[in-house]
Enzyme design. Structure first.
Site, short mmCIF file in Angstrom:
data_model
loop_
_atom_site.label_atom_id
_atom_site.label_comp_id
_atom_site.label_asym_id
_atom_site.label_seq_id
_atom_site.Cartn_x
_atom_site.Cartn_y
_atom_site.Cartn_z
N GLY A 185 0.74 -1.15 0.05
CA GLY A 185 -0.14 0.06 0.06
C GLY A 185 0.75 1.31 -0.03
O GLY A 185 1.41 1.75 0.99
N LEU A 186 0.97 1.94 -1.09
CA LEU A 186 1.81 3.32 -1.21
C LEU A 186 1.15 4.12 -1.97
O LEU A 186 0.58 5.35 -1.48
CB LEU A 186 2.98 2.91 -2.08
CG LEU A 186 3.81 4.16 -2.24
CD1 LEU A 186 4.52 4.86 -0.95
CD2 LEU A 186 5.26 4.02 -3.18
N GLU A 208 3.72 1.43 -11.52
CA GLU A 208 5.22 1.29 -11.11
C GLU A 208 6.03 2.23 -12.00
O GLU A 208 7.29 2.19 -12.27
CB GLU A 208 6.06 -0.02 -11.53
CG GLU A 208 5.13 -1.25 -10.98
CD GLU A 208 4.93 -1.45 -9.50
OE1 GLU A 208 5.78 -0.59 -8.85
OE2 GLU A 208 4.55 -2.39 -9.05
#
Length: 398
Positions: A144-145, A377
C-alpha cells in the site's frame, strides 16, 4: 579464422529469429520451461474466461501451485525463498506475462513488493512470521503506497501513523492496490513524525478493509482494491524497523520494475507470435496475408523491437546479478520495453483485423493490460524524466 559459408548454417527458427535462446544457460532454460509447463496446464486454458469475468476463481489454490515451484520471492534468499538469479526471475516474469499481465502482477506484488519489503526492511520476527508462508503461497500480500490523490509523488501521501502509548494508530486510504481483496497481509506506508515508515498489517486487524475496485477494462484477471484504514491499531512490532524514509518503498518499486522490464516482453512475444501464425493462415486475394509486403513490414518491425527489448532486459539482468544495476537502468528498461510491447500489441491487432478484438486470440487482452502496465510502477513521464536527468544533470520533476 576459419571461414564458414553462412548459407550452410541452419535457417533461424522463425519463433526465435535472433537465436536469443543461445544467450542462456541450461539452468535458465529449465526455469523458463518449468514455468511455461505449469502455466500451460493450469492457466492458459482458462485465462481468457478469467479476464472476461474479471476474477481468478480459486486464486488461493493457484497461489499454492505457483509457490510450489518457487515463483514467490524467487530471487530472495532464506525463509523458504529459492534464492535464484535475477535473470531466472526475469525469465519467469516473461513467461507469466506471456500468459497474462494480471498473473505476473500477482507474482510481482507478492514477491518484489510485499515480500521484498519484509525481507529487506523487516525485523527477524516479521521475516519468520510471514516470508515462509508467502513463499509457499499459503499467505498472499499486497503493498500500500499509492493513494487516491497521490501517485507519482509518494512524498505527499496523506495516510498517517501516530503513536498511542507503545502502539501505532493508522488512518488513511490507499488506491489501486493489486492483490488487496484477497490478501492476508498488507505492507502499508504512512507518514509519521519520524518520516515515512512502513507497517506490516494483518488484513483481519479491526479498522482495516480492502473493497475491490470494479469496472476495470484492464488487468481484469488481477484483483485490485482500495485499502481503508480507520483507526487501525498496531503494536510497535508491526513497524518495519529498517525503513525510515521514502528509500524504503522506492527500493521495493525498483525490484518490481525490474520484473516488468522482462514481463512486458512476454506480452509482446505472445502478440508477435500470434500475428506471425495468423499471417500464415489467413488468406485474402488468394494467398496468405503474410505474403504481402505491408504485413511483412509490421512483423519485421515487431520482431526487431522485441529482440532489442530482450537484449536490454538480459543486459540489465546480468548487471543485477553482478550488483551493478542502478535505478536509472531499470527506468530505461521499463520505459522502453513496456512502450514497445504496447506498440507491438497494437500492430499485432491490426494484422488480425477484426479478429484482433476477440478474446479467442490473446492480443486485445494483452493490449488492454499493457495500458495499465504503462502507467503503474512509474509512468512513462516519470521514467522519461529519470533518464532525462541522467543525460543532462538537470532535475525536471518539479
Amino acid at each position: 579464422m576459419t571461414h564458414v559459408d553462412p548459407m550452410t548454417l541452419p535457417v533461424p527458427d522463425p519463433a526465435d529469429p535472433a537465436a536469443l535462446d543461445e544467450l542462456h544457460t541450461e539452468d535458465e532454460r529449465l526455469v523458463r520451461e518449468t514455468v511455461r509447463k505449469l502455466l500451460d496446464k493450469l492457466v492458459e486454458p482458462h485465462i481468457a474466461e478469467w479476464f472476461e469475468v474479471g476474477a481468478i476463481p480459486g486464486v488461493r489454490e493457484l497461489a499454492r501451485e505457483l509457490g510450489s515451484i518457487g515463483l514467490f520471492g524467487m530471487h530472495l534468499e532464506g525463509y523458504g525463498c529459492p534464492g535464484m538469479s535475477a535473470v531466472d526471475y526475469g525469465l519467469a516474469c516473461l513467461e507469466l506475462e506471456a500468459t497474462d499481465s494480471g498473473l505476473r502482477s500477482l507474482v510481482s506484488v507478492q514477491g518484489s513488493l510485499a515480500m521484498y519489503a519484509i525481507w529487506r526492511w523487516g525485523s527477524e520476527e516479521q521475516k519468520q512470521e510471514w516470508l515462509p508462508r508467502m513463499a509457499a503461497g499459503e499467505a498472499i500480500g499486497c503493498f500500500g503506497l499509492t493513494e487516491p490523490d497521490v501517485g507519482s509523488d509518494p512524498g505527499s501521501m496523506r495516510t498517517v501513523a501516530r503513536r498511542d502509548g507503545s502502539d501505532w494508530i493508522l488512518d488513511g486510504r490507499k488506491m489501486w492496490i493489486s492483490n488487496a481483496p484477497y490478501s492476508d497481509v498488507a505492507v502499508v506506508w504512512a507518514g509519521t513524525d519520524e518520516g515515512v515508515r512502513g507497517f506490516v498489517v494483518p488484513t483481519d486487524t479491526p479498522g482495516f478493509s480492502a473493497p475491490e475496485i470494479k469496472h476495470k477494462l484492464s488487468l481484469r484477471a488481477s484483483a485490485t482494491g482500495e485499502l481503508v484504514l480507520d483507526g487501525v491499531r498496531l503494536p510497535a512490532s508491526a513497524m518495519l524497523p529498517e525503513a525510515r524514509s521514502l528509500k524504503g518503498p522506492l527500493s521495493c518499486l525498483n525490484e518490481a520494475r525490474y520484473g516488468i522490464v522482462w514481463g512486458a516482453l512476454g506480452a509482446a512475444r505472445s502478440c508477435l507470435e500470434t500475428a506471425r501464425r495468423y499471417s500464415r493462415e489467413r488468406v485474402q486475394f488468394g494467398r496468405p496475408i503474410g505474403a504481402f509486403q505491408l504485413t511483412q513490414q509490421k512483423l519485421a518491425d515487431m520482431c526487431l523491437e522485441y529482440v532489442k527489448g530482450y537484449l536490454l532486459a538480459l543486459h540489465l539482468g546480468r548487471k543485477k546479478d553482478a550488483g551493478t544495476l542502478r535505478p536509472e537502468h531499470v527506468s530505461m528498461g521499463k520505459l522502453n520495453n513496456v512502450r514497445e510491447a504496447l506498440e507491438i500489441a497494437r500492430s499485432a491487432r491490426t494484422v488480425l483485423g477484426a479478429n484482433g478484438i476477440s478474446l479467442e486470440y490473446p492480443v486485445i487482452r494483452h493490449m488492454t493490460n499493457l495500458e495499465s502496465v504503462l502507467t503503474y510502477e512509474g509512468t512513462v513521464e516519470m521514467h522519461t524524466l529519470v533518464l532525462g536527468q541522467l543525460l543532462t544533470g538537470e532535475q525536471a520533476f518539479r
